[in-house]
Design a protein around this motif. Structure first.
Motif, PDB file in Angstrom:
ATOM      1  N   ILE A   6       0.862  -1.180   0.000  1.00  0.00           N
ATOM      2  CA  ILE A   6       0.000   0.000   0.000  1.00  0.00           C
ATOM      3  C   ILE A   6       0.899   1.232   0.000  1.00  0.00           C
ATOM      4  CG2 ILE A   6      -1.843   1.225   1.240  1.00  0.00           C
ATOM      5  CD1 ILE A   6      -2.307  -1.441   2.810  1.00  0.00           C
ATOM      6  N   THR A  34      -3.687  -2.184  -2.685  1.00  0.00           N
ATOM      7  CA  THR A  34      -4.801  -1.296  -2.962  1.00  0.00           C
ATOM      8  C   THR A  34      -4.682  -0.823  -4.412  1.00  0.00           C
ATOM      9  OG1 THR A  34      -3.521   0.477  -1.946  1.00  0.00           O
ATOM     10  CG2 THR A  34      -5.206  -0.576  -0.579  1.00  0.00           C
ATOM     11  N   GLY A  55      -7.370   2.996  -1.515  1.00  0.00           N
ATOM     12  CA  GLY A  55      -7.481   3.234  -0.075  1.00  0.00           C
ATOM     13  C   GLY A  55      -8.693   4.065   0.327  1.00  0.00           C
ATOM     14  N   GLY A  59     -10.139   0.227   0.250  1.00  0.00           N
ATOM     15  CA  GLY A  59      -9.059  -0.753   0.118  1.00  0.00           C
ATOM     16  C   GLY A  59      -8.323  -1.012   1.417  1.00  0.00           C
ATOM     17  N   ASP A  60      -8.077   0.044   2.187  1.00  0.00           N
ATOM     18  CA  ASP A  60      -7.416  -0.128   3.489  1.00  0.00           C
ATOM     19  C   ASP A  60      -8.257  -1.026   4.390  1.00  0.00           C
ATOM     20  OD1 ASP A  60      -5.500   1.664   2.575  1.00  0.00           O
ATOM     21  OD2 ASP A  60      -6.353   3.373   3.662  1.00  0.00           O
TER      22      ASP A  60
END
Length: 137
Positions: A6, A34, A55, A59-60
């Motif tokens: 990430i 991500t 993100g 995605g996070d």
């Protein structure tokens, strides 16, 4: 091992360069990333990467869900400490989950170098031995 990659926008180039440098090691593992970060790394390295949403679009949190289900073994998250992030609560939650579940987290190039060398040496094998690993390689 399951490894997440990430990077905030201003750190994407750094993570791409890092991934190119360690491509032979990364190819031995299951990679997750991500959105745009995963695309850029895949294009630069040819690595197969499961891509989550970006993100800010969750995605996070998708990576965090894998941590909570004991399906993630290490995270390389190159953060930009000088730029405000609109999804900062999600970033903080991800860091917190790494602490709760003892998942190694590299947030900058210096720590990433140490973590990748540890993975290479087998320093994280304790996760397999204790049953705390996702068990996939």
């Amino acid at each position: 091992m399951n490894i997440a990659l990430i990077a905030h926008d201003k750190k994407k180039d750094d993570l791409v360069r890092f991934s190119v440098a360690y491509q032979p090691l990364f190819q031995k593992h299951n990679l997750f990333a991500t959105g745009t970060t995963g695309l850029r790394i895949s294009e630069a390295t040819g690595l197969t990467i499961h891509r989550f949403r970006s993100g800010p679009l969750g995605g996070d949190q998708e990576v965090g869900a894998m941590i909570a289900k004991n399906q993630m073994d290490a995270i390389f998250f190159f953060r930009d400490p000088l730029t405000s992030q609109p999804h900062e609560p999600d970033v903080s939650a991800l860091v917190r989950l790494c602490d709760v579940y003892s998942i190694p987290l590299a947030t900058n190039m210096g720590t990433a170098e140490i973590l990748i060398r540890g993975i290479e040496r087998g320093d994280l094998d304790w996760r397999k031995i204790t049953g705390e690993s996702s068990g996939t390689e």
